[in-house]
Scaffold this active site. Structure first.
Site, PDB file in Angstrom:
ATOM      1  N   ASP A  48       0.820 -12.007  10.156  1.00 46.17           N
ATOM      2  CA  ASP A  48       1.523 -11.985  11.450  1.00 46.17           C
ATOM      3  C   ASP A  48       1.200 -13.221  12.273  1.00 46.17           C
ATOM      4  OD1 ASP A  48       2.953  -9.660  11.126  1.00 46.17           O
ATOM      5  OD2 ASP A  48       1.389  -8.381  11.997  1.00 46.17           O
ATOM      6  N   ARG A  77       0.846  -1.202   0.000  1.00 45.04           N
ATOM      7  CA  ARG A  77       0.000   0.000   0.000  1.00 45.04           C
ATOM      8  C   ARG A  77       0.880   1.250   0.000  1.00 45.04           C
ATOM      9  NH1 ARG A  77      -4.279   0.679   4.654  1.00 45.04           N
ATOM     10  NH2 ARG A  77      -4.688  -1.477   4.154  1.00 45.04           N
ATOM     11  N   THR A 127      -0.865   7.753  -1.193  1.00 48.29           N
ATOM     12  CA  THR A 127      -2.116   7.681  -1.962  1.00 48.29           C
ATOM     13  C   THR A 127      -3.035   6.558  -1.475  1.00 48.29           C
ATOM     14  OG1 THR A 127      -1.125   6.147  -3.513  1.00 48.29           O
ATOM     15  CG2 THR A 127      -0.927   8.485  -4.056  1.00 48.29           C
ATOM     16  N   ASP A 170      -4.259  -9.875  11.984  1.00 48.78           N
ATOM     17  CA  ASP A 170      -3.412  -9.883  10.784  1.00 48.78           C
ATOM     18  C   ASP A 170      -3.015 -11.329  10.477  1.00 48.78           C
ATOM     19  OD1 ASP A 170      -1.198  -7.717   9.301  1.00 48.78           O
ATOM     20  OD2 ASP A 170      -0.925  -9.875   9.149  1.00 48.78           O
TER      21      ASP A 170
HETATM   22  N1  URA Z   1      -5.478  -8.541   6.278  1.00 50.93           N
HETATM   23  C1  URA Z   1      -5.460  -9.276   7.413  1.00 50.93           C
HETATM   24  O1  URA Z   1      -4.573 -10.099   7.607  1.00 50.93           O
HETATM   25  N2  URA Z   1      -6.425  -9.061   8.325  1.00 50.93           N
HETATM   26  C2  URA Z   1      -7.418  -8.165   8.148  1.00 50.93           C
HETATM   27  O2  URA Z   1      -8.272  -8.048   9.015  1.00 50.93           O
HETATM   28  C3  URA Z   1      -7.417  -7.410   6.962  1.00 50.93           C
HETATM   29  C4  URA Z   1      -6.432  -7.619   6.043  1.00 50.93           C
END
Ligand code: URA
Length: 210
Positions: A204, A105, A109, A201
């Site tokens: 992670d 990302r 922008t 995530d």
């Molecule tokens: N990517 C992820 O790993 N978790 C989310 O909640 C959104 C995007």
């Protein structure tokens, strides 16, 4: 909701999603659950593979029986969390080739930018199934779909474990021809673009990076 969105409500998938959501689930178990969920979902996503009839000699007689008729598949994980689904899907379709797509990302922008794309050379002869555990904004998925369309993939499907309503709306508006398969559609995206309630995530949790 668009006809192109399929929620796979199989009890085994729903059970595994609950375990994935649990913040007490550690990285090893999380990886195993992502892989198993991907394998179960792949069963449904490949339901329309065409069959042809062949004759096989059993120990007792000739049998008219069916095999998959030469359809070639490619799985395309979106880096990095999509990688966690590959073991599960290739357990079911070992002959499939794997391509990789990476996006980031752009902080100014907020645009999703492609930084890596390596697809099978014969992608134009293959049905592509993009995999990523989470469909959040849909921005990286749209980049991946654009790349596959540029390279003339025969068809494109997308498979995720948890989708957001915003992501589904974004992708189905831009790419109404792409079928989306998910295990569940959650409530909303928060201000950091995380899916709520989601599972946090996925990258992670899978790789233990936080
Ligand atoms: N990517 C992820 O790993 N978790 C989310 O909640 C959104 C995007």
């Amino acid at each position: 909701m668009s006809n192109n969105v399929m929620v796979i409500e199989h009890p085994l998938i729903q059970h595994k999603i609950s375990l994935l959501r649990d913040k007490m689930t550690g990285a090893k178990e999380f990886r195993e659950l992502v892989s198993e969920t991907a394998m179960l979902m792949c069963y449904e996503v490949t339901r329309d593979l065409p069959l042809k009839e062949v004759e096989i000699a059993t120990p007792l007689a000739m049998a008219k029986t069916k095999i998959i008729s030469g359809r070639k598949l490619a799985f395309i994980p979106i880096l990095r969390a999509g990688q966690g689904m590959i073991e599960g899907v290739t357990a079911l379709v070992p002959a499939a080739k794997i391509g990789h797509i990476g996006t980031f990302r752009e902080p100014n922008t907020n645009e999703s930018i492609l930084y890596y794309c390596k697809l099978p050379e014969d992608i134009s002869e293959r049905d592509a199934i993009i995999v990523d555990p989470m469909l959040a904004t849909g921005a990286s998925l749209c980049v991946a779909i654009d790349e596959l369309k540029k390279k003339n993939a025969k068809s494109i499907k997308f498979m995720c474990i948890i989708a957001s309503p915003e992501g589904i709306e974004n992708v189905t508006r831009k790419h109404p021809d792409v079928e989306i398969y998910c295990g569940v559609i959650d409530d909303y995206l928060d201000e950091n673009k995380y899916i709520v309630p989601g599972l946090g995530d996925a990258g992670d949790r899978m790789f233990g990076t936080k």
